[in-house]
Design a protein around this motif. Structure first.
Motif, short mmCIF file in Angstrom:
data_model
loop_
_atom_site.label_atom_id
_atom_site.label_comp_id
_atom_site.label_asym_id
_atom_site.label_seq_id
_atom_site.Cartn_x
_atom_site.Cartn_y
_atom_site.Cartn_z
N LEU A 297 22.73 29.79 90.85
CA LEU A 297 21.43 29.72 90.17
C LEU A 297 21.42 28.51 89.22
O LEU A 297 20.45 27.74 89.19
CB LEU A 297 21.19 31.02 89.41
N ALA A 298 22.51 28.35 88.47
CA ALA A 298 22.60 27.22 87.53
C ALA A 298 22.55 25.90 88.30
O ALA A 298 21.91 24.93 87.85
CB ALA A 298 23.89 27.33 86.71
N GLU A 299 23.21 25.86 89.45
CA GLU A 299 23.20 24.63 90.27
C GLU A 299 21.78 24.28 90.73
O GLU A 299 21.37 23.12 90.69
CB GLU A 299 24.04 24.89 91.52
N CYS A 300 21.03 25.30 91.16
CA CYS A 300 19.65 25.05 91.61
C CYS A 300 18.80 24.56 90.44
O CYS A 300 18.01 23.61 90.59
CB CYS A 300 19.04 26.33 92.20
N ASN A 301 18.95 25.20 89.28
CA ASN A 301 18.13 24.78 88.14
C ASN A 301 18.50 23.37 87.66
O ASN A 301 17.63 22.61 87.23
CB ASN A 301 18.20 25.82 87.02
N LEU B 7 13.97 31.28 90.61
CA LEU B 7 14.94 30.50 89.84
C LEU B 7 14.82 30.79 88.35
O LEU B 7 15.57 30.24 87.54
CB LEU B 7 14.78 29.00 90.11
N SER B 8 13.83 31.62 87.98
CA SER B 8 13.74 32.16 86.62
C SER B 8 13.34 33.62 86.80
O SER B 8 13.00 34.02 87.91
CB SER B 8 12.65 31.44 85.81
N ASP B 9 13.36 34.39 85.75
CA ASP B 9 12.81 35.74 85.86
C ASP B 9 11.33 35.60 86.21
O ASP B 9 10.63 34.73 85.68
CB ASP B 9 12.97 36.50 84.54
N ALA B 10 10.87 36.46 87.10
CA ALA B 10 9.44 36.47 87.46
C ALA B 10 8.94 37.90 87.26
O ALA B 10 8.93 38.70 88.20
CB ALA B 10 9.25 35.98 88.89
N ALA C 246 15.83 36.51 88.00
CA ALA C 246 16.30 35.19 88.45
C ALA C 246 17.47 35.37 89.40
O ALA C 246 18.37 36.18 89.16
CB ALA C 246 16.71 34.36 87.25
N GLY C 247 17.44 34.61 90.49
CA GLY C 247 18.54 34.65 91.47
C GLY C 247 18.28 35.61 92.62
O GLY C 247 19.05 35.64 93.58
N SER C 248 17.19 36.38 92.53
CA SER C 248 16.87 37.29 93.64
C SER C 248 15.68 36.75 94.43
O SER C 248 15.08 35.74 94.05
CB SER C 248 16.58 38.69 93.10
N PHE C 249 15.32 37.43 95.51
CA PHE C 249 14.16 36.98 96.29
C PHE C 249 13.39 38.15 96.86
O PHE C 249 13.88 39.27 96.94
CB PHE C 249 14.57 35.99 97.39
N ARG D 136 9.03 29.44 81.42
CA ARG D 136 8.55 28.91 82.69
C ARG D 136 8.89 29.88 83.82
O ARG D 136 10.00 30.41 83.85
CB ARG D 136 9.34 27.62 82.90
N ARG D 137 7.94 30.12 84.72
CA ARG D 137 8.23 30.94 85.91
C ARG D 137 8.44 30.00 87.09
O ARG D 137 7.54 29.26 87.46
CB ARG D 137 7.06 31.88 86.21
N VAL D 138 9.64 30.02 87.64
CA VAL D 138 9.98 29.08 88.71
C VAL D 138 10.36 29.84 89.97
O VAL D 138 11.26 30.67 89.97
CB VAL D 138 11.17 28.18 88.30
N GLY D 139 9.65 29.55 91.05
CA GLY D 139 10.00 30.14 92.35
C GLY D 139 9.91 29.08 93.44
O GLY D 139 9.21 28.08 93.29
N ILE D 140 10.65 29.30 94.51
CA ILE D 140 10.56 28.44 95.68
C ILE D 140 10.28 29.34 96.88
O ILE D 140 11.05 30.26 97.16
CB ILE D 140 11.86 27.64 95.90
N GLY D 141 9.14 29.12 97.52
CA GLY D 141 8.78 29.89 98.71
C GLY D 141 9.30 29.16 99.94
O GLY D 141 8.86 28.05 100.23
#
Ligand SMILES: O=C(O)CCC(=O)C(=O)O
Length: 301
Positions: free
Chosen positions: A27-31, A125-128, A181-184, A203-208
């Motif tokens: 997760l840290a690597e992606c951020n 990539l963050s809590d949503a 964060a870290g789940s999908f 910030r709310r960060v997601g990648i679809g």
């Protein structure tokens, strides 16, 4: 991997969550990768040109690795089989206390993929949380169908064109897909979903990440590109995207332009095809109020 109950649930509802994906280090690597990307762009992704939200795996090795993460692909394989292509991936970012939202929509409206087997893994990539504007979904009750959309050009829409469903449907059993964060989460291409503005202080960060089985083809005239994530390209319906030569490598940046143009051209072609199809066979107010439903104001729009 999914158990049979989870697979049945996905087939019935059209969504499934939460599923674990990333370790704390991943997760840290992606951020950190996202921070380098925004430094390279010179602006937050959602203030950059729209092209930079799409298909980041073409220029970002860390995002390419995320799209091929075994923990995500093992789950996707349970739903669409072993030959898996990445059709696209999109940054969905909402700044803290921002009005950015998504109106009710279905992804199938602007993808033009046949058959309807596309599934999106939305990686947090963050809590949503609900407060941060996570996605809200409505079960397809085992009977998904395409609903009528229009490009309403909605201000602050996270989706290009501000597409929104413009026929009535029952939304009384909507569910908040809150994710740590870290789940999908997973949602099917005909799953009805939306998301509210971010009221949280972060910030709310997601990648679809949009996955399709290799036998899927496009209904339009645009020849598109896709990334082979697992297995074999059994269909041969897409031009395959190679591994990026390096982060922001000029060859990868040039390729991104081609990939994005094809994506955009297909998107607009599909929107036009959708409008023609619904003009020819209008379908409105198809879903009656189920017995025991509390009130008609739970219908959307
Ligand atoms: O991130 C959001 O709020 C919306 C995402 C979305 O529409 C999608 O993943 O298809």
């Amino acid at each position: 991997m999914l158990n049979q109950q989870q697979i049945d649930q996905y087939r019935h509802d059209g969504y499934l969550f939460p599923l674990p994906a990333l370790s704390a280090a991943e997760l840290a690597e992606c951020n950190a990768g996202l921070a380098r990307y925004e430094a390279w762009l010179g602006t937050p992704v959602n203030q950059a040109d729209r092209r930079w939200r799409s298909a980041g795996y073409v220029v970002l090795p860390w995002l390419d690795a995320l799209a091929r993460h075994p923990r995500i692909l093992d789950v996707v394989e349970d739903l669409i089989g072993p030959d898996i292509l990445v059709y696209t991936a999109t940054f969905f970012i909402k700044e803290a206390h921002s009005p950015t939202f998504a109106a009710w929509h279905q992804d199938a409206t602007y993808f033009g993929l046949d058959p309807h087997e596309h599934v999106t893994a939305w990686v947090a990539l963050s809590d949503a949380s609900a407060d941060a504007g996570c996605m809200e979904v409505v079960s397809s009750q085992g009977a998904p169908r395409q609903l009528h959309h229009a490009a309403l050009g909605l201000e602050h829409s996270i989706n290009g064109g501000g597409q929104a469903i413009v026929e009535r449907f029952y939304e009384g059993d909507g569910e908040m897909m809150a994710l740590p964060a870290g789940s999908f989460s997973l949602h099917h291409t005909l799953c009805r979903h939306r998301s509210a503005p971010n009221r949280a202080g972060h910030r709310r960060v997601g990648i679809g990440i949009s996955y399709i089985p290799a036998h899927c083809r496009l209904t339009g005239s645009v020849r598109m590109c896709a990334r082979l994530a697992r297995g074999h390209d059994t269909g041969g319906h897409f031009d395959l995207i190679p591994t990026p030569e390096g982060e922001f490598h000029p060859a990868a940046v040039a390729r991104h332009e081609q990939v994005y143009r094809a994506y955009r051209d297909n998107y607009y072609e599909q929107i036009a095809a959708h409008e023609r199809a619904f003009a020819a066979a209008p379908h409105d107010g198809g879903e009656g109020l189920p017995a025991g439903s509390p009130s008609a104001d739970q219908f959307s729009p």
